[in-house]
Design a protein around this motif. Structure first.
Motif, PDB file in Angstrom:
ATOM      1  N   ILE A   1     -20.490  53.335  13.903  1.00 29.89           N
ATOM      2  CA  ILE A   1     -19.705  54.550  13.698  1.00 29.89           C
ATOM      3  C   ILE A   1     -19.082  54.671  12.310  1.00 29.89           C
ATOM      4  N   GLU A   2     -18.915  53.576  11.585  1.00 34.13           N
ATOM      5  CA  GLU A   2     -18.221  53.665  10.312  1.00 34.13           C
ATOM      6  C   GLU A   2     -19.130  53.530   9.106  1.00 34.13           C
ATOM      7  N   ALA A   3     -19.939  52.488   9.077  1.00 36.40           N
ATOM      8  CA  ALA A   3     -20.752  52.234   7.896  1.00 36.40           C
ATOM      9  C   ALA A   3     -22.041  51.526   8.284  1.00 36.40           C
ATOM     10  N   ARG A   4     -22.979  51.579   7.366  1.00 32.43           N
ATOM     11  CA  ARG A   4     -24.255  50.910   7.573  1.00 32.43           C
ATOM     12  C   ARG A   4     -24.668  50.216   6.280  1.00 32.43           C
ATOM     13  N   PRO A   5     -25.477  49.185   6.368  1.00 32.22           N
ATOM     14  CA  PRO A   5     -25.901  48.499   5.151  1.00 32.22           C
ATOM     15  C   PRO A   5     -26.968  49.293   4.410  1.00 32.22           C
TER      16      PRO A   5
ATOM     17  N   ILE B   1     -26.907  44.184  -1.245  1.00 29.46           N
ATOM     18  CA  ILE B   1     -26.722  45.008  -0.054  1.00 29.46           C
ATOM     19  C   ILE B   1     -25.289  45.510  -0.092  1.00 29.46           C
ATOM     20  N   GLU B   2     -25.105  46.791   0.194  1.00 33.71           N
ATOM     21  CA  GLU B   2     -23.749  47.338   0.244  1.00 33.71           C
ATOM     22  C   GLU B   2     -23.580  48.163   1.508  1.00 33.71           C
ATOM     23  N   MET B   3     -22.350  48.276   1.949  1.00 34.31           N
ATOM     24  CA  MET B   3     -22.058  49.114   3.108  1.00 34.31           C
ATOM     25  C   MET B   3     -21.773  50.528   2.607  1.00 34.31           C
ATOM     26  N   VAL B   4     -22.408  51.498   3.222  1.00 30.96           N
ATOM     27  CA  VAL B   4     -22.184  52.897   2.876  1.00 30.96           C
ATOM     28  C   VAL B   4     -21.661  53.634   4.099  1.00 30.96           C
ATOM     29  N   LYS B   5     -20.877  54.639   3.862  1.00 24.57           N
ATOM     30  CA  LYS B   5     -20.283  55.403   4.951  1.00 24.57           C
ATOM     31  C   LYS B   5     -21.377  56.012   5.822  1.00 24.57           C
ATOM     32  N   GLU B   6     -21.180  55.885   7.113  1.00 25.16           N
ATOM     33  CA  GLU B   6     -22.135  56.441   8.079  1.00 25.16           C
ATOM     34  C   GLU B   6     -21.969  57.949   8.119  1.00 25.16           C
TER      35      GLU B   6
END
Length: 90
Positions: A22-26, A78-83
């Motif tokens: 729900i918040e972020a994805r790689p 790899i970074e987390m981006v907003k879903e």
């Protein structure tokens, strides 16, 4: 009775759990990857694949967005981006 009985065990391939995210994805940047495979080894869902440098990807149908792959990547590739949640599709 303590809970439901399971007659046949399921596999994670039968249960697409990516909708739990729900918040972020790689996001795999595929720029500085050295193919150390730490992301694959640490992914609890087993949804990362790749063979050579800068070829690793994630299957978002199964990724829960835990961010472990981001934390273990020695090259920070790899970074987390907003879903992007589109509630009209639910």
């Amino acid at each position: 009775m303590f809970g439901p009985l399971i007659s046949k065990p399921g596999t994670s391939k039968n249960n697409k759990t990516g909708s739990w995210r729900i918040e972020a994805r790689p996001k795999f940047l595929q720029k500085n990857c050295i193919a150390c495979r730490l992301c694959i080894l640490s992914c609890p869902e087993g949804c990362i694949s790749g063979e050579e440098k800068n070829t690793f990807i994630c299957d978002y149908d199964y990724c829960k967005g835990c961010g472990i792959c981001v934390e273990v990547c020695p090259k920070k590739d790899i970074e987390m981006v907003k879903e992007d949640l589109d509630l009209t599709k639910v």
